[in-house]
Design an enzyme around this catalytic site. Sequence first.
Site, PDB file in Angstrom:
ATOM      1  N   GLU A 198      20.435  38.288  46.059  1.00  0.00           N
ATOM      2  CA  GLU A 198      20.257  38.631  44.647  1.00  0.00           C
ATOM      3  C   GLU A 198      19.463  39.927  44.552  1.00  0.00           C
ATOM      4  O   GLU A 198      18.444  40.092  45.218  1.00  0.00           O
ATOM      5  CB  GLU A 198      19.487  37.540  43.875  1.00  0.00           C
ATOM      6  CG  GLU A 198      20.246  36.258  43.675  1.00  0.00           C
ATOM      7  CD  GLU A 198      19.528  35.269  42.752  1.00  0.00           C
ATOM      8  OE1 GLU A 198      18.686  35.696  41.930  1.00  0.00           O
ATOM      9  OE2 GLU A 198      19.814  34.071  42.877  1.00  0.00           O
ATOM     10  N   GLU A 252      15.504  29.761  45.962  1.00  0.00           N
ATOM     11  CA  GLU A 252      14.155  30.075  45.473  1.00  0.00           C
ATOM     12  C   GLU A 252      13.288  28.832  45.243  1.00  0.00           C
ATOM     13  O   GLU A 252      12.950  28.512  44.094  1.00  0.00           O
ATOM     14  CB  GLU A 252      14.232  30.886  44.178  1.00  0.00           C
ATOM     15  CG  GLU A 252      14.959  32.193  44.320  1.00  0.00           C
ATOM     16  CD  GLU A 252      14.859  33.083  43.074  1.00  0.00           C
ATOM     17  OE1 GLU A 252      14.300  32.636  42.058  1.00  0.00           O
ATOM     18  OE2 GLU A 252      15.332  34.225  43.134  1.00  0.00           O
TER      19      GLU A 252
HETATM   20  C1  FCB Z   1      16.623  34.536  40.083  1.00  0.00           C
HETATM   21  C2  FCB Z   1      17.508  33.317  39.958  1.00  0.00           C
HETATM   22  C3  FCB Z   1      18.820  33.602  39.274  1.00  0.00           C
HETATM   23  C4  FCB Z   1      18.619  34.503  38.078  1.00  0.00           C
HETATM   24  C5  FCB Z   1      17.870  35.744  38.486  1.00  0.00           C
HETATM   25  C6  FCB Z   1      17.683  36.742  37.356  1.00  0.00           C
HETATM   26  O1  FCB Z   1      15.311  34.140  40.240  1.00  0.00           O
HETATM   27  O2  FCB Z   1      17.775  32.783  41.230  1.00  0.00           O
HETATM   28  O3  FCB Z   1      19.407  32.382  38.904  1.00  0.00           O
HETATM   29  O4  FCB Z   1      17.972  33.824  37.075  1.00  0.00           O
HETATM   30  O5  FCB Z   1      16.611  35.375  38.964  1.00  0.00           O
END
Ligand code: FCB
Length: 500
Positions: free
Chosen positions: A408, A227
């Site tokens: 994620e 990110e």
């Molecule tokens: C993302 C991050 C991860 C965690 C999630 C909830 O942006 O990559 O580390 O904090 O959010």
Amino acid sequence: MSVLTRRHLLRRAALSASAATAARVSAGASTTAAVVGSAALASACDPDPESDPNRVPEPESRLGLRFPDGFGWGAATSAYQIEGAAKEDGRGESVWDTFSHTPGKTRGGDTGDVAVDHYHRYETDLDLMRELGLRTYRFSISWSRIQADGTGTPNQRGLDFYRRLVDGLLARDIAPMATLFHWDLPQSLQDAGGWESREVAYRFAEYADHVFRALGESVPVWLTINEPKTVVQNGYLHGHHAPGHRDPAAAYLVAHHLQLAHGLAVSALRAATAKSRIGPALNLHPCYPAVEGAEAEAATRLYDGYENRLYLDSVFKGSYPVDVLDDLGPDSRMVRAIRDGDLKIISAPVDLLAVQYYTPIYVTPSGGTVRRWPTSEATWQQIYPDGMYDMLTRIQRDYGDVPLTITENGLPTADTLDGDTVDDPGRITFLRDHLAAAHRAIAAGVPLESYHVWSLLDNFEWNEGYEQRWGLIYVDYPTLRRIPKRSAHWYRRVIADNGI
Ligand code: FCB
């Protein structure tokens, strides 16, 4: 143009700051207040009841959706959020050590010093992964364990830890997926300018090269930078992540250097091995106009440029989006920093794209944002599974058939330990609905090969500290005992059935 640019960026910074403040305030309030808040929001915007995180799903209910054979069922974590052992085996300090130890920066002054002590308990965690039936596990490597000051000879004890972890995964038939950088820049490099310095991109490539030479082929999939947008926005625009700057001009300079670092790491892997695959890990937010009309559409288009195309176009098209560059202006620090050949480095062919999906964004004609759906315990997160479908299909439409993995997706819930059980129906509903959206995307022809829940374990959620619980597995922080939540039992069955 520069007035517009400054106005635009300052507005974005102000918005982000107020969103962050709202998140901190509501997460600090009582659970009742948070629930009342989201109920009030829910009735105000008349959401789809299917998206309500508090809706209790029938635990046995099945949607009858099977995933392709060999689909990669996974879970994700990152180093600073779980490892602890902050001063062991030669690990140096990272910006997150500094930031979390600065008074007022994290909720309750929480730090990752101990986190969930994964560094010492990784065998237990590996066994939990095996019991879940995971096929893939995404973790990150702490740069300051490998190079305490971010440069020079690698620290063998740091490499050995990740070697043990990778071997432990392989022995359990779980494919390792490693991220090189999940925000924990060595503090010494920050002191030398951090990501505002072009040099840091070259230090990153050297670090990546050390890691590839030590572990390269044992890790089938490498991810470069987690990110970059979050570093840009949270680290440099509104400052609630390390290094805590509020400097719009620096923010986009940082964006360029992060993209450059990504490209250099791709080339470093190619030089080290032809066996493993590599790609970026981007949090992508589908942007929708909040109302009808040309103005909202134009504002949404530019918003999308900053949220998505800045990172996607540079990697997959070899150019930054013109509307974003125009908005930043020719005199901006970012635009002035782009050198001949940079975009060629950044767009070195990748093998896959890792997508992280949490929330949609609704943009007003003036370029502000509004909420349209109920939020989770993280008030920045609106729950909208169709957004995942929209993003996956859009990537294919705009960037072609690049193999995709979701690295994620998840939500925090207000979990409590009741004896030996933790009941988190909201997580089951959320995951099921998002998996249904992913399944629809696959059925539409999107080459999605795997899915990772964020997160395997409850952990240190950055400036939110330990308050938000994102894990499939509950961690009792006083004892560090791990207790699989009801959602973990549900996910185990999903994996065993290869479907929902
Ligand atoms: C993302 C991050 C991860 C965690 C999630 C909830 O942006 O990559 O580390 O904090 O959010």
